[in-house]
Design a protein around this motif. Structure first.
Motif, PDB file in Angstrom:
ATOM      1  N   THR A  18      17.710 -17.835  59.609  1.00 47.02           N
ATOM      2  CA  THR A  18      16.697 -18.525  60.395  1.00 47.02           C
ATOM      3  C   THR A  18      15.567 -17.532  60.628  1.00 47.02           C
ATOM      4  O   THR A  18      15.791 -16.334  60.741  1.00 47.02           O
ATOM      5  CB  THR A  18      17.236 -19.023  61.748  1.00 47.02           C
ATOM      6  OG1 THR A  18      17.840 -17.940  62.438  1.00 47.02           O
ATOM      7  CG2 THR A  18      18.264 -20.125  61.566  1.00 47.02           C
ATOM      8  N   LEU A  19      14.365 -18.077  60.691  1.00 48.18           N
ATOM      9  CA  LEU A  19      13.178 -17.245  60.799  1.00 48.18           C
ATOM     10  C   LEU A  19      12.638 -17.315  62.213  1.00 48.18           C
ATOM     11  O   LEU A  19      12.710 -18.348  62.871  1.00 48.18           O
ATOM     12  CB  LEU A  19      12.117 -17.736  59.809  1.00 48.18           C
ATOM     13  CG  LEU A  19      12.596 -17.874  58.364  1.00 48.18           C
ATOM     14  CD1 LEU A  19      11.488 -18.472  57.502  1.00 48.18           C
ATOM     15  CD2 LEU A  19      13.031 -16.534  57.803  1.00 48.18           C
ATOM     16  N   ARG A  20      12.099 -16.206  62.678  1.00 55.66           N
ATOM     17  CA  ARG A  20      11.479 -16.187  64.002  1.00 55.66           C
ATOM     18  C   ARG A  20      10.054 -16.702  63.868  1.00 55.66           C
ATOM     19  O   ARG A  20       9.266 -16.184  63.079  1.00 55.66           O
ATOM     20  CB  ARG A  20      11.467 -14.774  64.553  1.00 55.66           C
ATOM     21  CG  ARG A  20      12.851 -14.169  64.750  1.00 55.66           C
ATOM     22  CD  ARG A  20      12.733 -12.858  65.517  1.00 55.66           C
ATOM     23  NE  ARG A  20      13.920 -12.025  65.383  1.00 55.66           N
ATOM     24  CZ  ARG A  20      15.064 -12.229  66.066  1.00 55.66           C
ATOM     25  NH1 ARG A  20      15.172 -13.233  66.903  1.00 55.66           N
ATOM     26  NH2 ARG A  20      16.090 -11.408  65.891  1.00 55.66           N
ATOM     27  N   ALA A  21       9.744 -17.717  64.672  1.00 54.79           N
ATOM     28  CA  ALA A  21       8.418 -18.321  64.627  1.00 54.79           C
ATOM     29  C   ALA A  21       7.971 -18.593  66.059  1.00 54.79           C
ATOM     30  O   ALA A  21       8.698 -18.298  67.014  1.00 54.79           O
ATOM     31  CB  ALA A  21       8.461 -19.621  63.815  1.00 54.79           C
ATOM     32  N   THR A  22       6.768 -19.112  66.207  1.00 52.15           N
ATOM     33  CA  THR A  22       6.293 -19.534  67.524  1.00 52.15           C
ATOM     34  C   THR A  22       5.763 -20.962  67.421  1.00 52.15           C
ATOM     35  O   THR A  22       5.257 -21.366  66.375  1.00 52.15           O
ATOM     36  CB  THR A  22       5.165 -18.626  68.063  1.00 52.15           C
ATOM     37  OG1 THR A  22       4.164 -18.471  67.052  1.00 52.15           O
ATOM     38  CG2 THR A  22       5.688 -17.251  68.468  1.00 52.15           C
ATOM     39  N   ARG A  23       5.932 -21.722  68.509  1.00 52.40           N
ATOM     40  CA  ARG A  23       5.352 -23.061  68.572  1.00 52.40           C
ATOM     41  C   ARG A  23       4.368 -23.086  69.723  1.00 52.40           C
ATOM     42  O   ARG A  23       4.664 -22.647  70.832  1.00 52.40           O
ATOM     43  CB  ARG A  23       6.419 -24.141  68.768  1.00 52.40           C
ATOM     44  CG  ARG A  23       5.790 -25.541  68.959  1.00 52.40           C
ATOM     45  CD  ARG A  23       6.804 -26.649  69.110  1.00 52.40           C
ATOM     46  NE  ARG A  23       7.373 -26.999  67.810  1.00 52.40           N
ATOM     47  CZ  ARG A  23       8.674 -26.989  67.531  1.00 52.40           C
ATOM     48  NH1 ARG A  23       9.527 -26.670  68.456  1.00 52.40           N
ATOM     49  NH2 ARG A  23       9.096 -27.306  66.337  1.00 52.40           N
ATOM     50  N   GLY A  28       1.066 -27.809  69.132  1.00 51.58           N
ATOM     51  CA  GLY A  28       2.252 -28.024  68.319  1.00 51.58           C
ATOM     52  C   GLY A  28       2.325 -27.162  67.077  1.00 51.58           C
ATOM     53  O   GLY A  28       3.302 -27.230  66.325  1.00 51.58           O
ATOM     54  N   ARG A  29       1.327 -26.344  66.825  1.00 50.93           N
ATOM     55  CA  ARG A  29       1.323 -25.506  65.625  1.00 50.93           C
ATOM     56  C   ARG A  29       2.535 -24.580  65.625  1.00 50.93           C
ATOM     57  O   ARG A  29       2.805 -23.892  66.607  1.00 50.93           O
ATOM     58  CB  ARG A  29       0.042 -24.671  65.585  1.00 50.93           C
ATOM     59  CG  ARG A  29       0.181 -23.322  64.898  1.00 50.93           C
ATOM     60  CD  ARG A  29      -0.796 -23.186  63.768  1.00 50.93           C
ATOM     61  NE  ARG A  29      -1.010 -21.792  63.402  1.00 50.93           N
ATOM     62  CZ  ARG A  29      -0.527 -21.264  62.252  1.00 50.93           C
ATOM     63  NH1 ARG A  29       0.197 -21.985  61.430  1.00 50.93           N
ATOM     64  NH2 ARG A  29      -0.795 -20.016  61.959  1.00 50.93           N
ATOM     65  N   VAL A  30       3.264 -24.581  64.497  1.00 51.83           N
ATOM     66  CA  VAL A  30       4.371 -23.648  64.298  1.00 51.83           C
ATOM     67  C   VAL A  30       3.854 -22.525  63.420  1.00 51.83           C
ATOM     68  O   VAL A  30       3.302 -22.777  62.347  1.00 51.83           O
ATOM     69  CB  VAL A  30       5.576 -24.340  63.633  1.00 51.83           C
ATOM     70  CG1 VAL A  30       6.665 -23.325  63.306  1.00 51.83           C
ATOM     71  CG2 VAL A  30       6.126 -25.432  64.542  1.00 51.83           C
ATOM     72  N   ALA A  31       3.993 -21.283  63.885  1.00 52.51           N
ATOM     73  CA  ALA A  31       3.467 -20.139  63.147  1.00 52.51           C
ATOM     74  C   ALA A  31       4.597 -19.231  62.690  1.00 52.51           C
ATOM     75  O   ALA A  31       5.490 -18.885  63.459  1.00 52.51           O
ATOM     76  CB  ALA A  31       2.492 -19.351  64.009  1.00 52.51           C
TER      77      ALA A  31
END
Ligand SMILES: [Zn+2]
Length: 136
Positions: A18-23, A28-31
């Motif tokens: 699983t990858l670390r991302a931000t929402r 709602g943008r997932v980066a």
């Protein structure tokens, strides 16, 4: 024990990568990679960005096979850009056992041991391999 080659990017304790991302709570943008200084789409402040884990699965956006390269890993190897199911594009290694990737092909990542560190831990990174398309 499993440790991440890039702990800021993925969680080595997860059974499958699983990858670390931000929402962004605002738009709602997932980066991915995660962003920390505010949303690059709507300008929301850092407090609006929630760390989330996204599955390392999606479809091939682009791929390139490297035939000449100095050092590790040995050639040839394939770099893939994957449009994740959660939206962002992640760049990673393609499965060395694969005989090529095509745009739109469904892939998911598995852990590959890059090396063993001085403490005997497996240093891992996600490697993308083709999977069966789930038909609905
Ligand atoms: Zn935003």
């Amino acid at each position: 024990m499993r440790v991440a080659a890039h702990p800021e990017l993925f969680d080595p304790d997860a059974e499958s990568p699983t990858l670390r991302a931000t929402r962004c709570a605002s738009c709602g943008r997932v980066a991915f990679p995660p962003i920390a200084i505010g949303c690059d789409v709507c300008g929301a402040l850092e407090e609006q960005l929630t760390p989330i884990a996204v599955e390392a699965a999606g479809v091939i956006h682009a791929s390139a096979t490297v035939h000449r390269h100095f050092g590790e890993p040995p050639t040839p190897f394939t770099i893939v850009e994957v449009r994740l199911d959660d939206g962002p594009i992640a760049r990673g290694m393609g499965d060395p056992g694969s005989d090529g990737f095509s745009v739109g092909q469904r892939v998911a990542a598995t852990w590959q041991v890059e090396r063993v560190d001085d403490d005997g831990n497996d240093v891992v990174e996600p490697v993308f391999a083709a999977i069966e398309e789930v038909r609905s």
